[in-house]
Design a protein around this motif. Sequence first.
Motif, PDB file in Angstrom:
ATOM      1  N   LYS A 557      56.383 -47.058  26.406  1.00 19.59           N
ATOM      2  CA  LYS A 557      55.890 -47.643  25.348  1.00 19.59           C
ATOM      3  C   LYS A 557      54.614 -48.469  25.741  1.00 19.59           C
ATOM      4  CE  LYS A 557      56.458 -49.715  20.591  1.00 19.59           C
ATOM      5  NZ  LYS A 557      57.421 -50.136  19.778  1.00 19.59           N
ATOM      6  N   PHE A 558      53.299 -48.036  25.025  1.00 22.31           N
ATOM      7  CA  PHE A 558      52.179 -48.774  25.112  1.00 22.31           C
ATOM      8  C   PHE A 558      51.673 -49.661  23.877  1.00 22.31           C
ATOM      9  CE2 PHE A 558      47.415 -48.923  24.790  1.00 22.31           C
ATOM     10  CZ  PHE A 558      47.113 -49.333  26.236  1.00 22.31           C
ATOM     11  N   GLU A 559      51.426 -50.944  23.890  1.00 20.76           N
ATOM     12  CA  GLU A 559      51.346 -51.594  22.756  1.00 20.76           C
ATOM     13  C   GLU A 559      50.064 -52.507  22.824  1.00 20.76           C
ATOM     14  OE1 GLU A 559      54.065 -54.665  20.840  1.00 20.76           O
ATOM     15  OE2 GLU A 559      54.916 -52.805  20.815  1.00 20.76           O
ATOM     16  N   THR A 560      49.099 -52.487  21.740  1.00 19.87           N
ATOM     17  CA  THR A 560      48.074 -53.529  21.605  1.00 19.87           C
ATOM     18  C   THR A 560      48.072 -53.921  20.316  1.00 19.87           C
ATOM     19  OG1 THR A 560      46.250 -52.132  21.282  1.00 19.87           O
ATOM     20  CG2 THR A 560      46.774 -52.483  23.534  1.00 19.87           C
ATOM     21  N   PRO A 561      47.353 -54.974  19.744  1.00 20.16           N
ATOM     22  CA  PRO A 561      47.182 -55.202  18.310  1.00 20.16           C
ATOM     23  C   PRO A 561      46.449 -54.076  17.578  1.00 20.16           C
ATOM     24  CG  PRO A 561      46.531 -57.181  19.633  1.00 20.16           C
ATOM     25  CD  PRO A 561      46.740 -56.029  20.701  1.00 20.16           C
ATOM     26  N   ILE A 562      45.821 -53.112  18.497  1.00 22.48           N
ATOM     27  CA  ILE A 562      44.982 -52.238  17.389  1.00 22.48           C
ATOM     28  C   ILE A 562      45.702 -50.803  17.878  1.00 22.48           C
ATOM     29  CG2 ILE A 562      42.774 -51.136  17.660  1.00 22.48           C
ATOM     30  CD1 ILE A 562      41.580 -53.437  18.818  1.00 22.48           C
ATOM     31  N   ILE A 563      46.234 -50.448  19.032  1.00 20.38           N
ATOM     32  CA  ILE A 563      46.803 -49.130  19.354  1.00 20.38           C
ATOM     33  C   ILE A 563      47.951 -49.289  19.975  1.00 20.38           C
ATOM     34  CG2 ILE A 563      46.446 -47.073  20.677  1.00 20.38           C
ATOM     35  CD1 ILE A 563      43.407 -47.591  20.407  1.00 20.38           C
ATOM     36  N   SER A 564      49.022 -48.370  19.618  1.00 25.81           N
ATOM     37  CA  SER A 564      50.357 -48.174  20.223  1.00 25.81           C
ATOM     38  C   SER A 564      50.557 -46.738  20.367  1.00 25.81           C
ATOM     39  CB  SER A 564      51.446 -48.991  19.581  1.00 25.81           C
ATOM     40  OG  SER A 564      51.637 -48.352  18.430  1.00 25.81           O
ATOM     41  N   GLY A 565      51.478 -46.520  21.288  1.00 28.32           N
ATOM     42  CA  GLY A 565      51.906 -44.977  21.519  1.00 28.32           C
ATOM     43  C   GLY A 565      53.044 -45.098  22.508  1.00 28.32           C
ATOM     44  N   TYR A 566      53.308 -43.733  22.870  1.00 26.91           N
ATOM     45  CA  TYR A 566      54.359 -43.451  24.128  1.00 26.91           C
ATOM     46  C   TYR A 566      53.800 -42.605  25.156  1.00 26.91           C
ATOM     47  CZ  TYR A 566      57.404 -45.083  20.254  1.00 26.91           C
ATOM     48  OH  TYR A 566      57.850 -46.086  19.066  1.00 26.91           O
ATOM     49  N   ASP A 567      54.794 -42.846  26.180  1.00 23.42           N
ATOM     50  CA  ASP A 567      54.294 -41.773  27.134  1.00 23.42           C
ATOM     51  C   ASP A 567      53.005 -42.077  27.785  1.00 23.42           C
ATOM     52  OD1 ASP A 567      56.847 -40.529  27.352  1.00 23.42           O
ATOM     53  OD2 ASP A 567      56.357 -39.164  26.006  1.00 23.42           O
ATOM     54  N   PHE A 568      52.573 -43.368  28.252  1.00 20.91           N
ATOM     55  CA  PHE A 568      51.410 -43.879  28.570  1.00 20.91           C
ATOM     56  C   PHE A 568      51.333 -43.394  30.336  1.00 20.91           C
ATOM     57  CE2 PHE A 568      48.650 -46.833  30.948  1.00 20.91           C
ATOM     58  CZ  PHE A 568      47.530 -46.548  30.356  1.00 20.91           C
ATOM     59  N   ASN A 569      50.165 -42.603  30.631  1.00 22.86           N
ATOM     60  CA  ASN A 569      50.029 -42.261  31.973  1.00 22.86           C
ATOM     61  C   ASN A 569      48.893 -42.734  32.600  1.00 22.86           C
ATOM     62  OD1 ASN A 569      52.310 -40.314  33.214  1.00 22.86           O
ATOM     63  ND2 ASN A 569      52.114 -39.978  30.824  1.00 22.86           N
TER      64      ASN A 569
END
Length: 758
Positions: A557-569
């Motif tokens: 999981k990828f997380e910032t105040p602006i963007i988040s998502g899954y399976d970050f490579n």
Amino acid sequence: MKKKIKNLFVNTIKLTLKSLVRVMFLIVTLLLVLAGAVWFTALKYVSAEHIGKEFASALQSALNRPVIVGDFELTSLNSITINNFRIVDTELDEYNEFLSVEKVVIKFDLLPLRDNIIDIKEVMLYNPVVTIIKDESGRTNIPKASVSNTQSALGQQFNITSGEGRHWQVVVEDWVIRNGVFAYRDIAARTSHSLNGIFIRFYNLKFHGFTDFALNFVLRNKIKDKIMENEIVAEGSVDLADFKLNEMSLKDTSLEVRGARQPLKLTLSAKDFLNPAVKFSSVLPELSYDDVSLYVSEPFDFSLPSTSVNAEISFAEKFSKLKVVSLDLRNKDISLNIKGSADLSAKPIAAEAEFSTAQFNAENADYLGILKPYRVKGALKARGQLIYKDGKFSSPQLIADLNGVSAFISNFTIEGVKGTYKAENNFNDMSADVKDGIFKVGRQTISKIKGTAAYEHKKQNFYAKIKDTMFNNNTVTMSVAISKVRRADRVIKANIYLNLLKPVEIFETTEDFVQALSKHKSSGRVKDESSLAWLRNFRTAIPKFMPNFNGFVYAEKFETPIISGYDFNAEFNLKNMLPGMDKLSGSIDAKLQQGVIYKLQEAADRQKALGIAFQPFVIMSKMERAGSFKMGKILKDTPFEVMTASVDFNNGKMDINNFYVDGEVIAATVGGDVDWVKENLDLDIVTMFKNTSKRGALSENLTDESGEPALAFRVYGEMTKPAVQMKSPKKTSATIKAARDKGLRTDFSAGQKFIKEK
């Protein structure tokens, strides 16, 4: 001091024992022969001077050395006294007296004289001084004497013949030396030692078989302009074995060394005085710096609790080789065993040893205060090897087992570490296998550490791997390889897996490590309240120790105040990554899936530089509110299926090779460059909106060729005051498709392989 004491006894045994004792016996027996002659020939009317001359002449002939007798007197019917007795050396170049005695008193039994038997009950030497000199060629001043001797029930028996041809049998029982001095001087080595205040008594002395003895003397040494004295008191049994050094032995001998605030007591036994095998035991008293201050040049933190010592050692090759069969040290804190050997003939001395300990508490056993600055606590067990050669220490191997160890080292804190540390080849190759523990630096906490690490000093390589470790409460698995560790152009390769990646926290982590490693602490973050404060702080906080950095990052999981998502490579290969970023070069390729862009309007207003990328969404949201079309999700959170980025760096300037985002609501691509050092940018942004419901016709500059809502514009200038130039969006669909088809320069297979193997 131990070395000098050893040399003193070694040289004493090797050079003097046999010859010295024989000389003494010869002196006494010749004296008694003369006394017998006096008795039986009624020479009581002859002057003492005449008797003294007879004695001196006989002894001088036997020793082939000048003999001087001051006074010779028959003090009683069974007692003879010699005053001011000296033997002068003539072998060495310089004048010296081998022996000088203030007074010799010999007591004997009268009745056996009739049978030509001289039964000496006691020989007592007052204030004798024996001076042994070894010159530069290795010669000594010890005279040689030979007499026939056998052993009797009372003591040692000698058979001699007087000058008149009369045969005598001499038996000597007890020997006593009072306030003697034994001095040894080696001219070539420029060393000197002395035993002072010697008292020794042999009870019923025998040359073969055990003889009880009592001994005390003062050992005086000069070391580093300090005169140090130690009184030695001993009693036990010795077997002189007819002066066959390899058969001599000691047993049941107790020894007490007095000189420090508390005496040192030992019990010992020994065999073979030529190549001695010695066993001894002792209980060292509690010691502190005050007890050893005379032997060191500078004060230091030292304390040692009462410690038992049991040792077995042996010498070989004329005392030139030492073997420590076993040396056990035990006290309330630690149990230590040492085995080893030493070459005492080497200059300087060469030695090697193996050691091992039982588990001990590091804090309690830090007797020299070495670990105190590091606040080391916890249980340790160590074993290894040490070598001393050419005046230097080295270690072929050192292994330490850690159980709950904590320490503070260079602003880094470790707590509760369990594992094994190994150092080999004089600490050129080091490794660690950690089963558990906590590592802290600044605001960062790494816990439940499980992994291995290795460092090759000569090759300048470092390797480390941790698995399923908690980093700020998030799971991380990581491998790191560093080449050219001690050079400024070192290369770091890292493969990292995280269950959650928060890029904003990377800035804080980097800053904390830099602060901990820097010799000169900075005041912290740059005082900047602008929208670019994060960038300026990041540029300043980049550490010098990772100039060339490449590898792979995967996050569930990828997380910032602006963007988040899954399976970050992400794959990256960065060079010259130094503070300021002005020399940064290299590349990054990254991919994020199933993500969300949060609250675009707020993000654009809060971060002007990054918010530029969201201007199309902001414009479209305003148009939606004006009633041009309906998009639904754009005002709040906008989902996307995939977002990719491929960028190159050149002296801090980032060229966008390819960037696109695609999802249910939006599709976009970005090209151009961003200069992170000069803080300006020049970007071409095209955006297409999907699944919209039109409420009216849109102008041509708001649609692509398919008629779908789209925007194209250029953003350029300073990051804090960017300019926006609208462009035709007609080719938006084709531009986005081209970016999607171009894709990235990697399929992230290397990183995926690491993830599978983790």
